[in-house]
Design a protein around this motif. Structure first.
Motif, short mmCIF file in Angstrom:
data_model
loop_
_atom_site.label_atom_id
_atom_site.label_comp_id
_atom_site.label_asym_id
_atom_site.label_seq_id
_atom_site.Cartn_x
_atom_site.Cartn_y
_atom_site.Cartn_z
N PHE A 195 25.60 55.86 -29.18
CA PHE A 195 26.60 56.11 -27.33
C PHE A 195 27.28 56.78 -26.61
O PHE A 195 27.59 57.47 -28.45
N PHE A 196 26.93 57.73 -25.90
CA PHE A 196 28.18 58.53 -25.93
C PHE A 196 28.28 58.40 -24.20
O PHE A 196 27.63 58.56 -23.19
N ALA A 197 30.12 58.73 -24.44
CA ALA A 197 30.53 58.82 -22.76
C ALA A 197 31.22 59.57 -22.42
O ALA A 197 31.73 60.28 -23.94
N LEU A 198 31.18 60.20 -21.47
CA LEU A 198 32.27 61.87 -20.99
C LEU A 198 33.77 60.76 -20.45
O LEU A 198 33.53 59.63 -19.95
N CYS A 199 34.62 61.63 -21.30
CA CYS A 199 36.36 61.09 -20.95
C CYS A 199 36.54 62.65 -20.43
O CYS A 199 36.88 63.24 -20.86
N ASP A 200 37.65 61.84 -19.64
CA ASP A 200 38.57 62.61 -18.69
C ASP A 200 40.19 62.84 -19.20
O ASP A 200 40.97 63.17 -18.39
N GLY A 201 40.36 62.02 -20.64
CA GLY A 201 41.49 61.77 -20.67
C GLY A 201 42.23 59.96 -19.56
O GLY A 201 42.14 59.23 -20.20
N ASP A 202 41.48 59.66 -19.01
CA ASP A 202 41.56 58.34 -17.75
C ASP A 202 40.70 57.73 -17.92
O ASP A 202 40.31 56.46 -18.23
N THR A 203 38.98 58.83 -17.81
CA THR A 203 38.16 57.72 -17.16
C THR A 203 36.68 57.93 -18.49
O THR A 203 37.19 59.62 -19.14
N ALA A 204 36.52 56.73 -18.24
CA ALA A 204 35.41 57.24 -19.56
C ALA A 204 34.42 56.72 -18.75
O ALA A 204 34.00 55.72 -18.33
N LEU A 205 32.99 57.54 -18.41
CA LEU A 205 31.69 57.51 -17.80
C LEU A 205 30.68 57.48 -18.92
O LEU A 205 30.55 58.70 -19.76
N PRO A 206 30.10 56.50 -18.67
CA PRO A 206 28.63 56.24 -19.56
C PRO A 206 28.23 57.35 -19.13
O PRO A 206 27.20 57.66 -18.41
#
Ligand code: AMP
Ligand code: GLY
Length: 433
Positions: A195-206
């Motif tokens: 499973f891959f989630a994109l992260c920007d330090g604060d938010t994680a987007l499935p």
């Protein structure tokens, strides 16, 4: 935006292919790339571990954005070096990349974040490790703590197998420094999902889920490899499961990493075991999966460059991903002998024929061109052949139709990629040229 992709595998070809379709993409570079990537990007000759040279070439060529494919440059601090030079990039800092670089660090984060994972103990002494095995009993999993190119994991069903894995790492030191610390953990039973989630330090987007096949041969037999094929979406990973994994695993991890002063930006790849008691984390990787990426990106409708850049700029909370309503399946063609010793520089024909279908694409992994311009195999995993369709069965059919047009006597592939999703048929046949 002039963009550089770092890496040379099927994953990087798929990333280049997807990025090159973005209207935001200026000149596209890849280092070191491969023969397939060279058709859509300018390939540079810098190795992925040459951090200083990568930063220097970005300055020289006015590269504005770097997408880092493999874990090695991340654990060496490429993302930090680029950011220090004022160059935007997609990928975590060296400190955050420890989630993949050190299993012990990953386990510590899991404890703090209360992420469900296998029980474990760390050892540096072979005697203590063996005593632990005697008291716990098998099955158990013995892992080298550091990066061991996928070879550092032994599933031990008997004490003898566990003891010899312990001796390999701690006494014979076959993994070098990567195996001076080992982790012994509980054996988890179930179905594996990436499973891959994109992260920007604060938010994680499935982002997406896929399932891969790690064993070299049909029926999940033979030695473990980097992955012999993958498909996406993963039927076992429905919306409810994704919501649960985000809530129990990904989001708490991102929060703990931030609290530790090691905010995670990039893609967090959770290797999950879906057990009878729910999803449990097997491992974290800090990069896209290979070959999962080759089965995921053809399904993505959104602009990949815009999405990755949103993670870099910490504006992921404004992003909604769009996907095609289709399934994709990727078959890896590897050099005979892989994952052991294999021949190099063997000739591959039929690549154009394989891509005549509008529903198939051949991503290159370990290829190059010889002096006369022919495509030759130069690695273990050589091609990633992806097909897509309405169902995984359709995608499987299209992928194997493309595979069958490729003439490469010294290559092989599994004939049963997707069996779990399609219904268990095993078509064992070697490719003949
Ligand atoms: P890793 O390098 O940690 O991903 O491990 C490689 C493979 O070993 C995984 O993909 C699993 O198939 C298997 N594995 C690792 N840890 C466990 C575990 N605790 N229980 C069962 N299988 C495992
Ligand atoms: N396919 C598993 C990995 O990329 O590590």
């Amino acid at each position: 935006m002039n963009t550089l992709v770092v890496g040379s595998g099927g994953r990087e070809h798929a990333l280049c292919w997807s990025l090159s379709r973005s209207p935001l993409c200026g000149k596209l570079y890849c280092t070191p790339g491969n023969a397939g990537i060279a058709a859509i990007a300018e390939c540079l000759s810098i190795g992925v571990d040459n951090i200083d040279a990568i930063v220097a070439i970005c300055q020289e060529k006015r590269i504005e954005y770097v997408v880092i494919g493999p874990e090695l440059p991340l654990t060496l601090g490429l993302a930090d070096a680029l950011r220090n030079a004022g160059i935007d990039c997609f990928g975590p800092s060296k400190a955050a990349a420890e989630l993949e670089g050190s299993k012990a660090f990953m386990k510590d984060v899991c404890t703090q974040a209360k992420v469900p994972t296998a029980n474990y103990q760390r050892f540096t002494s072979a005697e203590e490790a063996k005593n632990y095995v005697r008291t716990q009993g098998t099955p158990l999993v013995v892992k080298a703590d550091g990066l061991a190119a996928g070879k550092g994991v032994t599933i031990a069903h008997t004490n003898e197998v566990a003891f010899s894995a312990i001796d390999d790492a701690l006494v014979k030191k076959i993994f070098g420094p990567a195996g001076t610390v080992i982790v012994i953990e509980e054996f988890l039973e179930g179905e594996e999902v990436s499973f891959f989630a994109l992260c920007d330090g604060d938010t994680a987007l499935p982002f997406a889920a896929a399932q891969d096949h790690k064993a070299a041969y049909d029926g999940d037999k033979g030695p473990n490899t980097g992955g012999m094929g993958a498909y996406s979406p993963a039927p076992i990973f429905d919306a409810a499961m994704q919501e649960r994994v985000m809530r129990e695993i990904i989001t708490p991890t991102v929060e703990v990493m931030k609290k530790m002063g090691k905010p995670f930006t990039g893609v967090l790849f959770a290797g999950l075991m879906i057990t009878a008691a729910g999803p449990k984390l097997l491992e974290y990787n800090v990069r896209f999966g290979d070959p999962e990426t080759e089965a995921i990106l053809p399904r993505l409708k959104s602009d990949l460059l815009a999405v990755l850049y949103a993670a870099t700029r910490a504006v992921l909370d404004g992003i909604t991903l769009k996907w095609y309503d289709s399934a994709a399946l990727c078959v890896i063609m590897a050099a005979e002998g892989y994952p052991g010793n294999y021949k190099k520089n063997t000739k591959i024909l039929g690549l154009n024929e394989a891509q005549r279908s509008r529903d198939a694409i051949v991503f290159h992994a370990g290829t190059s061109r010889n002096d006369t311009g022919e495509i030759i195999a130069s690695g273990g995993r050589v091609l990633a052949v992806t097909g897509w369709g309405t169902t995984i069965a359709d995608a499987q059919k299209t992928a194997y139709q493309a595979v069958d047009k490729i003439q490469w006597k010294e290559g092989f592939c599994r004939r049963d990629i997707g069996w779990r999703a399609v219904g268990g048929q095993e078509l064992s046949r070697k490719i003949s040229g």
